[in-house]
Design a protein around this motif. Sequence first.
Motif, PDB file in Angstrom:
ATOM      1  N   LYS A 157       0.829  -1.200   0.000  1.00  0.00           N
ATOM      2  CA  LYS A 157       0.000   0.000   0.000  1.00  0.00           C
ATOM      3  C   LYS A 157       0.867   1.255   0.000  1.00  0.00           C
ATOM      4  CE  LYS A 157      -0.651   0.406   5.035  1.00  0.00           C
ATOM      5  NZ  LYS A 157      -1.662   0.529   6.108  1.00  0.00           N
ATOM      6  N   THR A 158       0.285   2.323  -0.521  1.00  0.00           N
ATOM      7  CA  THR A 158       0.918   3.633  -0.537  1.00  0.00           C
ATOM      8  C   THR A 158      -0.113   4.651  -0.076  1.00  0.00           C
ATOM      9  OG1 THR A 158       2.303   3.007  -2.419  1.00  0.00           O
ATOM     10  CG2 THR A 158       2.069   5.365  -1.958  1.00  0.00           C
ATOM     11  N   ILE A 159       0.284   5.523   0.850  1.00  0.00           N
ATOM     12  CA  ILE A 159      -0.622   6.565   1.331  1.00  0.00           C
ATOM     13  C   ILE A 159       0.012   7.930   1.065  1.00  0.00           C
ATOM     14  CG2 ILE A 159      -1.885   7.503   3.298  1.00  0.00           C
ATOM     15  CD1 ILE A 159      -1.807   4.761   4.569  1.00  0.00           C
ATOM     16  N   HIS A 160      -0.694   8.771   0.331  1.00  0.00           N
ATOM     17  CA  HIS A 160      -0.232  10.130   0.051  1.00  0.00           C
ATOM     18  C   HIS A 160      -0.843  11.088   1.080  1.00  0.00           C
ATOM     19  CE1 HIS A 160       1.487   8.809  -3.747  1.00  0.00           C
ATOM     20  NE2 HIS A 160       0.329   8.243  -4.063  1.00  0.00           N
ATOM     21  N   THR A 161       0.007  11.882   1.710  1.00  0.00           N
ATOM     22  CA  THR A 161      -0.436  12.804   2.755  1.00  0.00           C
ATOM     23  C   THR A 161      -0.219  14.242   2.301  1.00  0.00           C
ATOM     24  OG1 THR A 161       0.183  11.172   4.434  1.00  0.00           O
ATOM     25  CG2 THR A 161      -0.190  13.427   5.189  1.00  0.00           C
ATOM     26  N   ARG A 162      -1.217  15.104   2.563  1.00  0.00           N
ATOM     27  CA  ARG A 162      -1.118  16.491   2.119  1.00  0.00           C
ATOM     28  C   ARG A 162      -1.816  17.425   3.105  1.00  0.00           C
ATOM     29  NH1 ARG A 162      -3.269  18.970  -3.719  1.00  0.00           N
ATOM     30  NH2 ARG A 162      -3.080  21.165  -3.140  1.00  0.00           N
ATOM     31  N   ILE A 163      -1.239  18.610   3.275  1.00  0.00           N
ATOM     32  CA  ILE A 163      -1.848  19.671   4.074  1.00  0.00           C
ATOM     33  C   ILE A 163      -2.625  20.596   3.136  1.00  0.00           C
ATOM     34  CG2 ILE A 163      -1.409  21.635   5.614  1.00  0.00           C
ATOM     35  CD1 ILE A 163       1.261  20.231   6.348  1.00  0.00           C
ATOM     36  N   TRP A 164      -3.870  20.902   3.500  1.00  0.00           N
ATOM     37  CA  TRP A 164      -4.728  21.776   2.699  1.00  0.00           C
ATOM     38  C   TRP A 164      -5.038  23.054   3.480  1.00  0.00           C
ATOM     39  CZ3 TRP A 164      -6.737  20.312  -2.215  1.00  0.00           C
ATOM     40  CH2 TRP A 164      -6.399  19.023  -2.614  1.00  0.00           C
ATOM     41  N   GLU A 165      -4.938  24.186   2.802  1.00  0.00           N
ATOM     42  CA  GLU A 165      -5.272  25.471   3.406  1.00  0.00           C
ATOM     43  C   GLU A 165      -6.791  25.641   3.454  1.00  0.00           C
ATOM     44  OE1 GLU A 165      -2.874  27.122   4.736  1.00  0.00           O
ATOM     45  OE2 GLU A 165      -1.337  25.843   3.835  1.00  0.00           O
ATOM     46  N   VAL A 181      -9.896  12.367   5.831  1.00  0.00           N
ATOM     47  CA  VAL A 181      -9.736  13.819   5.924  1.00  0.00           C
ATOM     48  C   VAL A 181      -9.799  14.196   7.401  1.00  0.00           C
ATOM     49  CG1 VAL A 181     -10.669  16.080   5.313  1.00  0.00           C
ATOM     50  CG2 VAL A 181     -10.823  14.182   3.675  1.00  0.00           C
ATOM     51  N   VAL A 182      -8.768  14.839   7.908  1.00  0.00           N
ATOM     52  CA  VAL A 182      -8.747  15.290   9.298  1.00  0.00           C
ATOM     53  C   VAL A 182      -8.947  16.802   9.299  1.00  0.00           C
ATOM     54  CG1 VAL A 182      -7.472  15.368  11.466  1.00  0.00           C
ATOM     55  CG2 VAL A 182      -7.171  13.424   9.914  1.00  0.00           C
ATOM     56  N   VAL A 183     -10.069  17.235   9.855  1.00  0.00           N
ATOM     57  CA  VAL A 183     -10.387  18.662   9.914  1.00  0.00           C
ATOM     58  C   VAL A 183      -9.794  19.257  11.188  1.00  0.00           C
ATOM     59  CG1 VAL A 183     -12.252  20.352   9.965  1.00  0.00           C
ATOM     60  CG2 VAL A 183     -12.517  18.254   8.628  1.00  0.00           C
ATOM     61  N   ASP A 184      -9.090  20.368  11.045  1.00  0.00           N
ATOM     62  CA  ASP A 184      -8.406  21.041  12.153  1.00  0.00           C
ATOM     63  C   ASP A 184      -7.349  20.133  12.792  1.00  0.00           C
ATOM     64  OD1 ASP A 184      -7.707  23.048  13.861  1.00  0.00           O
ATOM     65  OD2 ASP A 184      -9.556  23.023  15.046  1.00  0.00           O
ATOM     66  N   PRO A 185      -6.389  19.671  11.998  1.00  0.00           N
ATOM     67  CA  PRO A 185      -5.382  18.722  12.506  1.00  0.00           C
ATOM     68  C   PRO A 185      -4.460  19.317  13.568  1.00  0.00           C
ATOM     69  CG  PRO A 185      -4.748  19.539  10.346  1.00  0.00           C
ATOM     70  CD  PRO A 185      -6.147  20.041  10.591  1.00  0.00           C
ATOM     71  N   GLY A 200      -3.891   5.052  -1.078  1.00  0.00           N
ATOM     72  CA  GLY A 200      -4.830   5.822  -0.272  1.00  0.00           C
ATOM     73  C   GLY A 200      -4.375   7.257  -0.105  1.00  0.00           C
ATOM     74  N   HIS A 201      -5.265   8.062   0.494  1.00  0.00           N
ATOM     75  CA  HIS A 201      -4.969   9.476   0.685  1.00  0.00           C
ATOM     76  C   HIS A 201      -5.319   9.886   2.112  1.00  0.00           C
ATOM     77  CE1 HIS A 201      -4.256  10.292  -3.612  1.00  0.00           C
ATOM     78  NE2 HIS A 201      -5.188   9.367  -3.812  1.00  0.00           N
ATOM     79  N   LEU A 246       2.985  18.916  11.271  1.00  0.00           N
ATOM     80  CA  LEU A 246       2.171  18.334  10.210  1.00  0.00           C
ATOM     81  C   LEU A 246       3.025  17.973   8.998  1.00  0.00           C
ATOM     82  CD1 LEU A 246      -0.942  20.692  10.373  1.00  0.00           C
ATOM     83  CD2 LEU A 246      -0.664  18.440  11.420  1.00  0.00           C
ATOM     84  N   GLU A 247       4.028  18.799   8.722  1.00  0.00           N
ATOM     85  CA  GLU A 247       4.886  18.540   7.558  1.00  0.00           C
ATOM     86  C   GLU A 247       5.704  17.266   7.733  1.00  0.00           C
ATOM     87  OE1 GLU A 247       6.997  22.209   7.298  1.00  0.00           O
ATOM     88  OE2 GLU A 247       5.470  23.177   6.037  1.00  0.00           O
ATOM     89  N   ILE A 248       5.974  16.884   8.984  1.00  0.00           N
ATOM     90  CA  ILE A 248       6.671  15.618   9.230  1.00  0.00           C
ATOM     91  C   ILE A 248       5.856  14.463   8.658  1.00  0.00           C
ATOM     92  CG2 ILE A 248       7.415  13.991  11.009  1.00  0.00           C
ATOM     93  CD1 ILE A 248       7.942  16.491  12.788  1.00  0.00           C
ATOM     94  N   LEU A 249       4.532  14.510   8.869  1.00  0.00           N
ATOM     95  CA  LEU A 249       3.675  13.440   8.368  1.00  0.00           C
ATOM     96  C   LEU A 249       3.531  13.497   6.856  1.00  0.00           C
ATOM     97  CD1 LEU A 249       2.200  14.159  11.458  1.00  0.00           C
ATOM     98  CD2 LEU A 249       1.212  11.996  10.732  1.00  0.00           C
ATOM     99  N   GLU A 250       3.696  14.676   6.279  1.00  0.00           N
ATOM    100  CA  GLU A 250       3.715  14.770   4.819  1.00  0.00           C
ATOM    101  C   GLU A 250       4.934  14.064   4.245  1.00  0.00           C
ATOM    102  OE1 GLU A 250       1.759  18.487   2.517  1.00  0.00           O
ATOM    103  OE2 GLU A 250       3.449  18.993   3.791  1.00  0.00           O
ATOM    104  N   ARG A 251       6.054  14.139   4.984  1.00  0.00           N
ATOM    105  CA  ARG A 251       7.324  13.623   4.456  1.00  0.00           C
ATOM    106  C   ARG A 251       7.467  12.120   4.609  1.00  0.00           C
ATOM    107  NH1 ARG A 251       9.491  18.087   7.288  1.00  0.00           N
ATOM    108  NH2 ARG A 251      10.327  16.695   8.872  1.00  0.00           N
ATOM    109  N   THR A 252       6.879  11.532   5.666  1.00  0.00           N
ATOM    110  CA  THR A 252       7.149  10.123   5.927  1.00  0.00           C
ATOM    111  C   THR A 252       5.929   9.418   6.497  1.00  0.00           C
ATOM    112  OG1 THR A 252       8.581   8.571   7.128  1.00  0.00           O
ATOM    113  CG2 THR A 252       8.039  10.619   8.243  1.00  0.00           C
TER     114      THR A 252
END
Length: 635
Positions: free
Chosen positions: A425-433, A531-535, A557-558, A575-581
């Motif tokens: 599996k692969t999970i893509h993580t992203r921060i949204w404004e 989707v995590v609202v207000d992480p 997954g996303h 939050l950016e740590i979770l984006e990276r790994t």
Amino acid sequence: MSQAKQNSALGRLTALGVRSPWQAPLYLPDRWDDFSFIARSILGLEVGQQVCIPSRVVRTEVRYDRPPRVVATLSDRGGLHFKASFFGNTKETIEALGACDDLFVSGEVAFYGQVLCLNKPEIVPREWAGRLRPVYAGKVRVISSVSVRDRVLPLLLDQIPVAAEHVEGLLQSIGGADALLSKIGVTDFSLKQLLWLAHRPRSLAEASSCQSHLEFLAAVAELLAAESNRPLVVAEKFEISAERLEHYVSRIPFQLTDEQVAAVDDCLVDLRSGSPMRRLISGDVGSGKTCIYILVAVCAAEVGASIGVLLPNTVLAKQIFGEINQWWPEIDVRLVTGEARSSNSVVWPGQIVVGTSAILSRVSDKLDLVIVDEQQKMARAQRGEMLSPNGHLLEVTATCIPRTAALVRYGVFKASRLTANHTDKTIHTRIWEPEQKRVLLDRVKATVAGGDRVLVVYPLADDSEHQHATVNAAQVWERVFPGRVAVLHGRMTDIEKTIAVQRMRDGDADVLVSTTVVEVGVTIDRLMHVVVVDPSRYGASSLHQLRGRVARHGGVGHCDFLLVGTVKKKTRSRLEILERTCDGFEIAEADMVHRGIGDLSVNSLQQSGVGESFLLSRPVPMDVFDKAFQFLKTV
């Protein structure tokens, strides 16, 4: 000093952790106001240079346009005029400027057009002119930085010897602080001098150097305290034969990975060693941690160990209890939860008790082996409460707490890491404004249109006035996906929760709107998007666990973090740590760097942040701990 005098001397310093006067010298300044350079004239100074100038007030003008300020024309001792704008309380500024004919003004040299100015001017009290003035961290609405300084500085002379004696005691096992300073090449200053100069330095370079040396001493003291977590007692040896291990492994309905086999072997070696096991199994969701520890528990039970398995919730406790019964029905296993009440407080040799924190009040015995799943959800006292003094402790997590990460990093705890999943599996993580919310909604619609399911996590369960409450948000999602939304939160009954999850599993709902109650123990087929609202409300560990709900059976997954407003730099960095790994252990180590390692002494309950054994005002940087760790290897 009497208690009444102590309280009077400390005042509200107690709100900063300074409980006794001798701790005041260990509350170090954050920075210094630099009034050290006194220039008789502003003429010839470089633009941007910080300077303190003996000045005379020529005239003042109060301007009430926003923001209100006092614009003063000043004269240096050579008669050269320059301007300075003082913001803030105009009345107090006028009084201060008129208090004497000759005053010191500090600021940065600047030009405003052709006019010579001082930017960020400050009227300097005479006792600080030509010196560095320490600036301490205060506490909003409790004690100001100025009040901290007014409390700390008068205590230094009498209390530094007492503070130095305390630090010497912490470092006594390696010869004391002064001997340690000598070993690292600090021969010019004693510990008492370092403590004095850390508050009252003669230069910024000296301030930095003294504080760095004290941080190193604090790191060494913390690492020595960490050694107290390493039990020195002899533990009972539990000899598990290779043949019996193979027998139990053969009952598991799937093939163990090489990493799982190695982790089991690590644990069994610890149980045979005669020294109390202190081991962490670290692996992401789906890496097979559960199989490892219940296999270890079953093997230990056969040779007469009494065992407790502590789990974060009833769902997981029932799952583990059921798997042991199904795979190894001959094993004596008992379930203890808030639902499954039991008056039997005895755990017999060869018996496994599986349960939630209810175990703590219903099992009075000290056990030979304690296994803690999702260790980051348990307090340190809970994790050790059932353990006998010479017992074995096995902790399991995807993202361990900072204190445990530090104990692993510095060799007090051993670690077995699982890096592979049973599924591809692969999970893509992203921060949204916040302004990207509609684009994210389109991605959610695309997920559902593709036949997959979505989890949307909100921080609150039910709040009639809050749009980010689960119940309110579910109504919005229902308008987007009519009849296809399920709701899950902690205030629901167990039956209601089961129905909500079952709707998702049966395909009667496509979107699950939930609080973090879904974080552990809930598996939903084809859940490919969270989707995590207000992480910003969650720690790295919780966010990683929520991400672990995605693509449990493989695929792409996303995981999306939707911000609801401006976040602090430190929060975004987390939050950016979770984006990276997606590596839970790597996330735990980064979390340790961000939050601090807590107090590493054996009796401490502090699992992150600034430790209390030495410096009170700051976390010691991880690179200093690493340097101290390498140094201790040579002592």
